[in-house]
Write a protein that holds these residues in place. Structure first.
Motif, PDB file in Angstrom:
ATOM      1  N   TYR B  33       1.070  -1.133   0.026  1.00  0.00           N
ATOM      2  CA  TYR B  33       0.110   0.106  -0.346  1.00  0.00           C
ATOM      3  C   TYR B  33       0.870   1.601   0.292  1.00  0.00           C
ATOM      4  O   TYR B  33       1.868   1.274   0.821  1.00  0.00           O
ATOM      5  CB  TYR B  33      -1.167   0.200   1.394  1.00  0.00           C
ATOM      6  CG  TYR B  33      -1.608  -1.211   1.619  1.00  0.00           C
ATOM      7  CD1 TYR B  33      -0.996  -2.268   2.221  1.00  0.00           C
ATOM      8  CD2 TYR B  33      -3.030  -1.732   1.409  1.00  0.00           C
ATOM      9  CE1 TYR B  33      -1.346  -3.188   2.443  1.00  0.00           C
ATOM     10  CE2 TYR B  33      -3.500  -2.617   1.363  1.00  0.00           C
ATOM     11  CZ  TYR B  33      -2.634  -3.763   2.033  1.00  0.00           C
ATOM     12  OH  TYR B  33      -3.266  -4.946   2.413  1.00  0.00           O
ATOM     13  N   SER B  48      -3.195   0.490  -4.026  1.00  0.00           N
ATOM     14  CA  SER B  48      -2.121  -0.581  -3.488  1.00  0.00           C
ATOM     15  C   SER B  48      -2.373  -2.021  -4.467  1.00  0.00           C
ATOM     16  O   SER B  48      -2.645  -1.886  -5.940  1.00  0.00           O
ATOM     17  CB  SER B  48      -3.316  -1.304  -2.330  1.00  0.00           C
ATOM     18  OG  SER B  48      -4.591  -1.195  -2.471  1.00  0.00           O
ATOM     19  N   TYR B  50      -2.235  -5.688  -5.134  1.00  0.00           N
ATOM     20  CA  TYR B  50      -2.251  -7.411  -4.098  1.00  0.00           C
ATOM     21  C   TYR B  50      -1.318  -8.437  -5.212  1.00  0.00           C
ATOM     22  O   TYR B  50      -1.996  -8.657  -6.430  1.00  0.00           O
ATOM     23  CB  TYR B  50      -3.252  -7.921  -3.831  1.00  0.00           C
ATOM     24  CG  TYR B  50      -3.883  -9.593  -3.600  1.00  0.00           C
ATOM     25  CD1 TYR B  50      -4.918 -10.118  -4.415  1.00  0.00           C
ATOM     26  CD2 TYR B  50      -2.974 -10.306  -2.714  1.00  0.00           C
ATOM     27  CE1 TYR B  50      -4.729 -11.579  -4.320  1.00  0.00           C
ATOM     28  CE2 TYR B  50      -3.134 -11.399  -2.621  1.00  0.00           C
ATOM     29  CZ  TYR B  50      -4.186 -12.025  -2.655  1.00  0.00           C
ATOM     30  OH  TYR B  50      -4.223 -13.514  -2.761  1.00  0.00           O
ATOM     31  N   SER B  55      -5.165  -3.263  -6.620  1.00  0.00           N
ATOM     32  CA  SER B  55      -6.014  -3.480  -5.944  1.00  0.00           C
ATOM     33  C   SER B  55      -7.217  -3.015  -5.371  1.00  0.00           C
ATOM     34  O   SER B  55      -8.045  -2.770  -5.279  1.00  0.00           O
ATOM     35  CB  SER B  55      -5.833  -5.208  -4.607  1.00  0.00           C
ATOM     36  OG  SER B  55      -4.809  -3.654  -3.970  1.00  0.00           O
ATOM     37  N   ARG B  96      -2.280 -11.244   2.946  1.00  0.00           N
ATOM     38  CA  ARG B  96      -3.732 -11.253   3.265  1.00  0.00           C
ATOM     39  C   ARG B  96      -4.094 -13.238   3.377  1.00  0.00           C
ATOM     40  O   ARG B  96      -3.257 -13.190   3.519  1.00  0.00           O
ATOM     41  CB  ARG B  96      -4.288 -10.801   1.622  1.00  0.00           C
ATOM     42  CG  ARG B  96      -4.173  -9.673   1.840  1.00  0.00           C
ATOM     43  CD  ARG B  96      -4.878  -9.065   0.493  1.00  0.00           C
ATOM     44  NE  ARG B  96      -5.847  -8.487   0.436  1.00  0.00           N
ATOM     45  CZ  ARG B  96      -7.036  -9.639   0.688  1.00  0.00           C
ATOM     46  NH1 ARG B  96      -6.387 -11.210  -1.170  1.00  0.00           N
ATOM     47  NH2 ARG B  96      -8.430  -9.660   0.671  1.00  0.00           N
ATOM     48  N   ASP B 101      -3.908 -11.569   9.113  1.00  0.00           N
ATOM     49  CA  ASP B 101      -5.351 -10.419  10.573  1.00  0.00           C
ATOM     50  C   ASP B 101      -5.143  -9.104   9.441  1.00  0.00           C
ATOM     51  O   ASP B 101      -6.307  -8.569   9.864  1.00  0.00           O
ATOM     52  CB  ASP B 101      -5.019 -10.318  11.517  1.00  0.00           C
ATOM     53  CG  ASP B 101      -3.789 -10.308  11.953  1.00  0.00           C
ATOM     54  OD1 ASP B 101      -3.194 -10.068  12.866  1.00  0.00           O
ATOM     55  OD2 ASP B 101      -2.697  -8.961  10.848  1.00  0.00           O
ATOM     56  N   GLY B 102      -5.067  -8.851   8.692  1.00  0.00           N
ATOM     57  CA  GLY B 102      -5.149  -7.502   8.342  1.00  0.00           C
ATOM     58  C   GLY B 102      -3.974  -6.614   8.652  1.00  0.00           C
ATOM     59  O   GLY B 102      -4.508  -5.395   8.213  1.00  0.00           O
ATOM     60  N   GLN B 103      -3.353  -6.618   9.394  1.00  0.00           N
ATOM     61  CA  GLN B 103      -2.426  -5.598  10.364  1.00  0.00           C
ATOM     62  C   GLN B 103      -1.919  -4.998   8.905  1.00  0.00           C
ATOM     63  O   GLN B 103      -1.116  -5.991   8.049  1.00  0.00           O
ATOM     64  CB  GLN B 103      -1.456  -6.011  10.803  1.00  0.00           C
ATOM     65  CG  GLN B 103      -0.533  -5.289  12.009  1.00  0.00           C
ATOM     66  CD  GLN B 103      -0.165  -5.668  13.203  1.00  0.00           C
ATOM     67  OE1 GLN B 103      -0.511  -6.595  13.718  1.00  0.00           O
ATOM     68  NE2 GLN B 103       1.074  -5.392  13.476  1.00  0.00           N
ATOM     69  N   GLN B 104      -1.504  -3.699   9.173  1.00  0.00           N
ATOM     70  CA  GLN B 104      -0.416  -3.448   7.805  1.00  0.00           C
ATOM     71  C   GLN B 104       0.451  -2.806   8.779  1.00  0.00           C
ATOM     72  O   GLN B 104       0.692  -2.184   9.346  1.00  0.00           O
ATOM     73  CB  GLN B 104      -1.245  -1.986   7.169  1.00  0.00           C
ATOM     74  CG  GLN B 104      -2.319  -2.708   5.951  1.00  0.00           C
ATOM     75  CD  GLN B 104      -3.054  -2.185   5.570  1.00  0.00           C
ATOM     76  OE1 GLN B 104      -1.852   0.140   4.886  1.00  0.00           O
ATOM     77  NE2 GLN B 104      -3.954  -1.672   4.767  1.00  0.00           N
ATOM     78  N   PHE B 106       4.435  -0.494   8.466  1.00  0.00           N
ATOM     79  CA  PHE B 106       4.659   0.922   7.965  1.00  0.00           C
ATOM     80  C   PHE B 106       5.806   0.613   7.410  1.00  0.00           C
ATOM     81  O   PHE B 106       6.895   0.545   8.751  1.00  0.00           O
ATOM     82  CB  PHE B 106       3.501   2.094   8.680  1.00  0.00           C
ATOM     83  CG  PHE B 106       2.476   2.425   7.785  1.00  0.00           C
ATOM     84  CD1 PHE B 106       1.366   1.551   8.319  1.00  0.00           C
ATOM     85  CD2 PHE B 106       1.963   2.964   6.866  1.00  0.00           C
ATOM     86  CE1 PHE B 106       0.461   1.398   8.230  1.00  0.00           C
ATOM     87  CE2 PHE B 106       0.719   3.397   6.638  1.00  0.00           C
ATOM     88  CZ  PHE B 106       0.141   2.563   7.002  1.00  0.00           C
TER      89      PHE B 106
END
Lengths: 114, 115
Positions: B33, B48, B50, B55, B96, B101-104, B106
């Motif tokens: 992202y 972003s 994927y 995506s 993903r 768990d969707g944690q990004q 950085f």
């Protein structure tokens, strides 16, 4: 309009006190995440709470989530001068299968005075 | 543990020049992202990728483009730079699927200054 908004925008407390900040959002979410940012620097992930969770703890951090009110709160207990930073909430709405972008709130600037 | 790497960390460009920012995600992460954070602003999602395919797209100007390469690193290309492009540009990566768990996560960001 923003998905997330934070309240208050700024908070000044003494070391040892608790700091509470709130985040509201508009649409249904998959999860909500809190980040910390020291002035002009990187985003540090603090905690992630899923939409089916109501409360989560991590060290001195406590996060609550109320999906009926579309709001979350972050509590920092026994604050330290090193907690001085901006805190952002970010929502993952995952409206489609690919690309769960985060939408950030306005941020709360926290100043912890020694 | 390996983190997200961004380069360069600082970049100074003049108006109308071009800039290329690079991002190296955490190994095995399949989603990248890009976010832009203007002075005193909250981060805004740009785009972003994927599995090397775009995506999602946010408020990314037409002057900007991005891609993800076969080794999963990503580049953000910015042309005809304007003063308002001065900002912190963050890259984040995530894993993903059922194991993510969707944690990004950085990166440290690239500070772009346009003069």
């Amino acid at each position: 309009s923003q998905q997330g908004e934070e309240d208050p925008q700024a908070l000044s407390i003494q070391e040892g006190e608790n700091a509470t900040m709130n985040c509201s959002y508009k649409t249904s979410i998959n999860n909500l995440q809190w980040y910390r940012q020291n002035s002009g620097r990187g985003l540090v992930h603090l905690i992630l709470i899923r939409s089916n969770e109501r409360e989560k703890h991590s060290g001195r951090l406590r996060v609550t989530l109320d999906t009926s009110k579309k709001s979350s709160s972050l509590l920092i207990t026994a604050s330290r001068a090193a907690d001085t930073a901006s805190y952002f909430c970010a929502t993952d709405i995952r409206i489609k299968a690919a690309g769960n972008k985060l939408t950030f709130g306005g941020g709360t600037r926290v100043l912890v005075k020694p | 543990a390996a983190g997200v790497i961004q380069s360069p960390r600082h970049l100074i460009k003049e108006k109308r020049e071009t800039a290329t920012l690079k991002c190296y995600p955490i190994p095995r992460h399949d989603t990248v992202y890009w976010y832009q954070q203007g002075p005193g602003q909250d981060p805004q999602f740009l785009i972003s990728f994927y599995e090397k395919m775009q995506s999602d797209k946010g408020s990314i100007p037409d002057r900007f483009s991005a891609q993800q390469f076969s080794d999963y690193h990503s580049e953000l290309n910015m042309s005809s730079l304007e003063l308002g492009d001065s900002a912190l540009y963050f890259c984040a990566s995530s894993l993903r699927g059922t194991s993510g768990d969707g944690q990004q996560y950085f990166g440290p960001g690239t500070r772009l200054t346009v003069t």
